[in-house]
Write a protein that holds these residues in place. Structure first.
Motif, PDB file in Angstrom:
ATOM      1  N   LEU A  13       0.840  -1.191   0.000  1.00  0.00           N
ATOM      2  CA  LEU A  13       0.000   0.000   0.000  1.00  0.00           C
ATOM      3  C   LEU A  13       0.877   1.242   0.000  1.00  0.00           C
ATOM      4  O   LEU A  13       2.058   1.180   0.342  1.00  0.00           O
ATOM      5  CB  LEU A  13      -0.889   0.002   1.241  1.00  0.00           C
ATOM      6  CG  LEU A  13      -2.017  -1.039   1.296  1.00  0.00           C
ATOM      7  CD1 LEU A  13      -2.685  -0.995   2.666  1.00  0.00           C
ATOM      8  CD2 LEU A  13      -3.042  -0.779   0.207  1.00  0.00           C
ATOM      9  N   ARG A 287      -6.473  -1.413   3.221  1.00  0.00           N
ATOM     10  CA  ARG A 287      -6.460  -1.960   1.848  1.00  0.00           C
ATOM     11  C   ARG A 287      -7.870  -1.931   1.227  1.00  0.00           C
ATOM     12  O   ARG A 287      -8.024  -1.622   0.052  1.00  0.00           O
ATOM     13  CB  ARG A 287      -5.909  -3.386   1.864  1.00  0.00           C
ATOM     14  CG  ARG A 287      -5.622  -3.941   0.473  1.00  0.00           C
ATOM     15  CD  ARG A 287      -5.047  -5.351   0.536  1.00  0.00           C
ATOM     16  NE  ARG A 287      -3.765  -5.364   1.189  1.00  0.00           N
ATOM     17  CZ  ARG A 287      -2.622  -5.017   0.606  1.00  0.00           C
ATOM     18  NH1 ARG A 287      -2.631  -4.623  -0.669  1.00  0.00           N
ATOM     19  NH2 ARG A 287      -1.478  -5.069   1.263  1.00  0.00           N
ATOM     20  N   GLU A 291      -8.454   0.136  -2.105  1.00  0.00           N
ATOM     21  CA  GLU A 291      -8.896  -0.555  -3.320  1.00  0.00           C
ATOM     22  C   GLU A 291     -10.331  -0.244  -3.685  1.00  0.00           C
ATOM     23  O   GLU A 291     -10.754  -0.480  -4.813  1.00  0.00           O
ATOM     24  CB  GLU A 291      -8.705  -2.073  -3.147  1.00  0.00           C
ATOM     25  CG  GLU A 291      -7.242  -2.469  -3.041  1.00  0.00           C
ATOM     26  CD  GLU A 291      -7.045  -3.943  -2.773  1.00  0.00           C
ATOM     27  OE1 GLU A 291      -8.062  -4.633  -2.510  1.00  0.00           O
ATOM     28  OE2 GLU A 291      -5.891  -4.411  -2.815  1.00  0.00           O
TER      29      GLU A 291
END
Length: 293
Positions: A13, A287, A291
């Motif tokens: 990330l 995450r 995303e």
């Protein structure tokens, strides 16, 4: 470096997420485990057998100085933990990307995990030193300081701003050894663990890996932590790390290099597990956010 791969490395990330996850993990760990750090420091600073064991030390501090003394100086670690642990994990991830690229591998290897951890530890040291110095001065039984600002004012007045970096060299070695052991062992233990089938199994595996890694890192770095504490406490007898190790061993015996080991390993063993569990959970949360953009 071996090119053998044992684990698949997920796509990293952005730095800000790694930093935030490390900060959350660090503060969580310090809130739970701080009293053991006070006990560890007291035992390391003592050149006699004033504190015969962890329980004895806790009882003595509470009896003679009050329960609140177990949390003396916690402001500095709280302020330190966010940048410290954030730097630890973010630097480990960033150095991991750098080394994988340099050595032409796509996944972490055992030797690469150790090298990455050691480099991350060196990086972390530059953030940690002033906070560690303040914490040690406040945890000392003979302290004359009431809080962080008193310590900072005293150090800067006597030694200038660079005085806040007293013990830099010993802190560097302490963190190099701990991080190399911690991240190296985590990689090894994870490689032999079964694939988790549920989130609870994953948490248990992370807790196990982190606790074993924290224990091993503590075994490696405790002697360096002992001399660091004495250097930062203001003793003029200890100046450089490796010569100080020899002085302590010669005058007090090899066992003195492991003063404070029990409270330290009780903190950083389970504490290492807490760090990894919270960090991993935070990274997974971030995450989903990243995303989902």
């Amino acid at each position: 470096m071996s090119s053998t791969t044992t684990t698949t490395t997920p796509k990293p990330l952005p730095f800000i997420y790694q930093f935030g996850a490390g900060a959350i993990a660090g503060v969580s760990e310090i809130l739970v485990m701080y009293p053991l750090d006070v006990v560890k420091t007291r035992q390391q600073l003592a050149t006699t057998d004033a504190y015969k064991g962890t329980i004895n030390c806790i009882k003595k501090i509470v009896r003679e100085e009050g329960f609140s003394r177990l949390y003396k100086g916690i402001a500095a670690p709280i302020l330190m933990e966010a940048p410290k642990r954030a730097t630890k994990f973010a630097a480990n991830d960033e150095w991991g990307k750098f080394y994988r690229k340099q050595f032409g591998v796509t996944s972490m290897t055992p030797s690469l995990a150790i090298l990455t951890g050691a480099t991350a530890g060196a990086t972390e040291s530059f953030v940690v030193v002033p906070f560690e110095l303040i914490k040690i001065r406040l945890q000392d039984k003979t302290t004359k300081f009431n809080g962080m600002l008193d310590v900072i004012k005293d150090i800067v007045t006597k030694n200038g701003p660079l005085g806040l970096y007293k013990g830099m060299e010993s802190t560097l070695w302490r963190h190099i050894w701990w991080n190399a052991g911690y991240f190296g062992v985590i990689h090894q233990v994870r490689s032999i663990m079964p694939k988790p089938k549920s989130s609870s199994e994953k948490t248990l595996i992370d807790l196990t890996c982190g606790s074993i890694g924290g224990t091993f890192g503590t075994m490696l770095n405790t002697p360096f932590d002992v001399v660091k504490s004495r250097i930062q406490a203001g003793s003029t007898r200890y100046k450089w790390t490796y010569p100080s190790l020899v002085v302590v061993a010669k005058e007090e015996g090899i066992g003195a290099l492991y003063k404070g080991f029990v409270p330290k390993v009780l903190r950083l063993g389970p504490g290492g597990g807490i760090l990894l569990v919270v960090y991993t959970a935070a990274i997974e949360f971030f995450r989903t956010i990243h995303e989902g953009k």
